[in-house]
Write a protein that holds these residues in place. Structure first.
Motif, PDB file in Angstrom:
ATOM      1  N   GLY A  69       0.685  -1.315  -0.641  1.00 47.46           N
ATOM      2  CA  GLY A  69       0.228  -0.244   0.376  1.00 47.46           C
ATOM      3  C   GLY A  69       0.923   1.465  -0.185  1.00 47.46           C
ATOM      4  N   ALA A  70       2.084   1.402  -0.697  1.00 44.51           N
ATOM      5  CA  ALA A  70       3.391   2.306  -0.838  1.00 44.51           C
ATOM      6  C   ALA A  70       3.353   3.017  -1.562  1.00 44.51           C
ATOM      7  N   ASN A  71       1.442   3.453  -2.313  1.00 43.19           N
ATOM      8  CA  ASN A  71       1.628   4.402  -3.647  1.00 43.19           C
ATOM      9  C   ASN A  71       1.357   5.597  -3.082  1.00 43.19           C
ATOM     10  N   LYS A  72       0.541   5.913  -1.721  1.00 38.74           N
ATOM     11  CA  LYS A  72       0.019   6.818  -1.194  1.00 38.74           C
ATOM     12  C   LYS A  72       0.138   6.783   0.843  1.00 38.74           C
ATOM     13  N   GLY A  73      -0.258   8.444   0.804  1.00 39.37           N
ATOM     14  CA  GLY A  73      -0.049   8.091   2.399  1.00 39.37           C
ATOM     15  C   GLY A  73       1.066   7.391   3.558  1.00 39.37           C
ATOM     16  N   LEU A  74       1.169   7.581   4.339  1.00 44.54           N
ATOM     17  CA  LEU A  74       2.071   6.437   5.087  1.00 44.54           C
ATOM     18  C   LEU A  74       3.000   5.585   4.411  1.00 44.54           C
ATOM     19  N   GLY A  75       1.984   4.935   3.692  1.00 45.22           N
ATOM     20  CA  GLY A  75       3.332   3.706   2.702  1.00 45.22           C
ATOM     21  C   GLY A  75       4.412   4.847   1.807  1.00 45.22           C
ATOM     22  N   ARG A  76       3.924   6.215   1.249  1.00 49.05           N
ATOM     23  CA  ARG A  76       4.413   5.802   0.473  1.00 49.05           C
ATOM     24  C   ARG A  76       5.699   7.682   0.773  1.00 49.05           C
TER      25      ARG A  76
ATOM     26  N   ARG B 247       9.673   6.649   1.066  1.00 52.54           N
ATOM     27  CA  ARG B 247      10.514   7.803   0.700  1.00 52.54           C
ATOM     28  C   ARG B 247      11.449   8.395   1.928  1.00 52.54           C
ATOM     29  N   ALA B 248      10.736   8.232   3.442  1.00 51.16           N
ATOM     30  CA  ALA B 248      12.038   8.404   4.406  1.00 51.16           C
ATOM     31  C   ALA B 248      13.017   6.807   3.953  1.00 51.16           C
ATOM     32  N   LEU B 249      13.032   6.006   4.060  1.00 49.99           N
ATOM     33  CA  LEU B 249      13.500   4.854   3.251  1.00 49.99           C
ATOM     34  C   LEU B 249      14.539   5.143   2.326  1.00 49.99           C
ATOM     35  N   ILE B 250      14.355   5.572   0.964  1.00 48.84           N
ATOM     36  CA  ILE B 250      14.730   6.254   0.381  1.00 48.84           C
ATOM     37  C   ILE B 250      16.150   6.692   0.453  1.00 48.84           C
ATOM     38  N   ALA B 251      15.827   7.655   1.882  1.00 50.29           N
ATOM     39  CA  ALA B 251      16.523   8.758   1.925  1.00 50.29           C
ATOM     40  C   ALA B 251      17.725   7.663   2.331  1.00 50.29           C
TER      41      ALA B 251
ATOM     42  N   PRO C 294       1.142   4.246  14.183  1.00 41.59           N
ATOM     43  CA  PRO C 294       1.783   5.543  13.618  1.00 41.59           C
ATOM     44  C   PRO C 294       0.981   6.943  14.419  1.00 41.59           C
ATOM     45  N   GLY C 295       0.091   7.247  15.114  1.00 42.15           N
ATOM     46  CA  GLY C 295      -0.476   7.595  15.159  1.00 42.15           C
ATOM     47  C   GLY C 295      -2.057   8.070  14.771  1.00 42.15           C
ATOM     48  N   PHE C 296      -2.773   9.458  14.802  1.00 42.06           N
ATOM     49  CA  PHE C 296      -3.744   9.464  14.366  1.00 42.06           C
ATOM     50  C   PHE C 296      -2.942  10.453  13.240  1.00 42.06           C
ATOM     51  N   THR C 297      -2.799  10.413  11.814  1.00 45.70           N
ATOM     52  CA  THR C 297      -2.795  10.307  10.437  1.00 45.70           C
ATOM     53  C   THR C 297      -3.439  10.567   8.974  1.00 45.70           C
ATOM     54  N   SER C 298      -3.232  12.630   9.274  1.00 42.94           N
ATOM     55  CA  SER C 298      -4.474  12.619   8.046  1.00 42.94           C
ATOM     56  C   SER C 298      -3.889  12.044   6.735  1.00 42.94           C
ATOM     57  N   THR C 299      -5.156  10.774   6.047  1.00 49.46           N
ATOM     58  CA  THR C 299      -4.416  10.281   5.350  1.00 49.46           C
ATOM     59  C   THR C 299      -6.320  10.045   4.331  1.00 49.46           C
ATOM     60  N   ASP C 300      -5.964   9.439   3.094  1.00 51.27           N
ATOM     61  CA  ASP C 300      -7.377   8.695   2.219  1.00 51.27           C
ATOM     62  C   ASP C 300      -8.608   7.715   3.743  1.00 51.27           C
TER      63      ASP C 300
ATOM     64  N   HIS D  88      -8.831  11.926   6.020  1.00 51.57           N
ATOM     65  CA  HIS D  88      -8.178  12.805   6.010  1.00 51.57           C
ATOM     66  C   HIS D  88      -8.542  13.722   7.312  1.00 51.57           C
ATOM     67  N   GLN D  89      -9.168  13.360   8.475  1.00 45.63           N
ATOM     68  CA  GLN D  89      -9.953  13.529   9.404  1.00 45.63           C
ATOM     69  C   GLN D  89      -8.391  13.551  10.708  1.00 45.63           C
ATOM     70  N   GLY D  90      -7.470  13.395  10.291  1.00 47.65           N
ATOM     71  CA  GLY D  90      -5.687  12.565  11.341  1.00 47.65           C
ATOM     72  C   GLY D  90      -5.352  13.907  11.890  1.00 47.65           C
ATOM     73  N   THR D  91      -5.645  14.207  12.850  1.00 46.76           N
ATOM     74  CA  THR D  91      -4.614  15.565  13.220  1.00 46.76           C
ATOM     75  C   THR D  91      -2.849  15.132  12.938  1.00 46.76           C
ATOM     76  N   GLN D  92      -2.065  14.654  12.333  1.00 47.97           N
ATOM     77  CA  GLN D  92      -0.665  14.392  12.506  1.00 47.97           C
ATOM     78  C   GLN D  92      -0.593  14.327  10.841  1.00 47.97           C
ATOM     79  N   THR D  93       0.403  14.957  10.344  1.00 45.91           N
ATOM     80  CA  THR D  93       1.374  15.272   8.562  1.00 45.91           C
ATOM     81  C   THR D  93       1.339  13.573   8.368  1.00 45.91           C
ATOM     82  N   VAL D  94       1.601  13.076   7.027  1.00 41.45           N
ATOM     83  CA  VAL D  94       2.526  11.721   6.766  1.00 41.45           C
ATOM     84  C   VAL D  94       3.412  11.919   7.456  1.00 41.45           C
ATOM     85  N   GLU D  95       4.182  12.217   7.677  1.00 44.00           N
ATOM     86  CA  GLU D  95       6.109  12.924   8.001  1.00 44.00           C
ATOM     87  C   GLU D  95       6.010  11.979   9.241  1.00 44.00           C
ATOM     88  N   GLU D  96       4.648  12.981  10.095  1.00 37.72           N
ATOM     89  CA  GLU D  96       4.667  12.679  11.781  1.00 37.72           C
ATOM     90  C   GLU D  96       4.633  10.971  11.863  1.00 37.72           C
TER      91      GLU D  96
END
Length: 235
Positions: free
Chosen positions: A8-15, A19-23, A188-194, A198-206
């Motif tokens: 499920g890595a094409n969007k949201g937390l997976g994406r 990105r972070a692991l590639i870095a 991962p916490g209440f993260t804003s995703t599909d 997008h009701q979550g209060t955290q960013t996907v980075e967080e």
């Protein structure tokens, strides 16, 4: 180089995890059901696309064979998941929850995780530092669900938290069965995703931070744990 597959890595937390692991130098395989979206995400991230529908035996088997051809696997992140909602985004609680809706949730969140993990375990066992990260939720904590005043106790949905409680048990049993691997479940916490409209209060980075942390755990690191960015969670 560490090779990591994320479902499920094409969007949201997976994406964002990709990105972070590639870095950090990982070779990331973007697992996605939709070939067009998965290919686009992989190209934009500098990753590789693997067609992977966790609800399909044939798709998962083919994906495992493809990853074996690419040289093996070190890290599996079981991120793909669904949360059933009403058309207006509201929660589905009894008596509105029917068996078919619950079955769809479990097919992805529980059976999909089992199906995918089983298929890739032989590759992970060959790794010098095999890791599995199961993306769970605090909503799966029985202790928090029965704690008066807890936000988890006030969540009205049934199928999603029940599926995540199953994920925690699967994680514990896998960790006991495969002590040479590092197998953990993360919140991962209440993260804003599909997933949550997008009701979550955290960013996907967080939200992705704890996933990345446990995906990069050392061979002598923790296993069989249930963890958020703030520390261990009660089962």
């Amino acid at each position: 180089m560490t090779t990591t597959l994320i479902t499920g890595a094409n969007k949201g937390l997976g994406r964002e995890t990709a990105r972070a692991l590639i870095a950090q130098g990982h070779r990331v395989l973007v697992g996605a059901r939709d070939a067009e979206r998965g290919t686009t995400a992989a190209r934009e991230l500098g990753a590789e696309f693997i067609q992977l529908d966790v609800t399909s035996d044939d798709s998962v088997t083919a994906a495992a064979a493809r990853v074996a051809e690419l040289g093996g696997l070190d890290v599996l992140v079981n991120n793909a998941g669904v949360e059933e909602r009403q058309p207006d985004g509201g929660f589905i609680a009894l008596p509105d929850l029917d068996a078919a809706t619950a079955a769809h949730t479990f097919e992805t969140n529980v059976l999909g995780l089992i199906r995918t993990t089983r298929a890739f375990l032989p590759l992970l066992e060959r790794s010098a530092a095999g890791v599995i990260v199961n993306v769970g939720s605090a909503l799966g904590s029985l202790e928090l669900a029965t704690e008066v005043g807890s936000p988890v106790a006030q969540y009205p949905g049934i199928a999603y938290p029940a599926s995540k409680a199953a994920v925690t048990m699967i994680t514990v049993r896998l960790a006991a069965a495969y002590p040479q691997l590092r197998i953990n479940v993360v919140e991962p916490g209440f993260t804003s995703t599909d997933l949550n409209h997008h009701q979550g209060t955290q960013t996907v980075e967080e939200g992705a931070e704890i996933i990345v942390r446990m995906a990069t755990v050392a061979p002598d690191g923790p296993t069989g744990t249930y963890t958020s960015l703030n520390g261990p969670l009660p089962w």
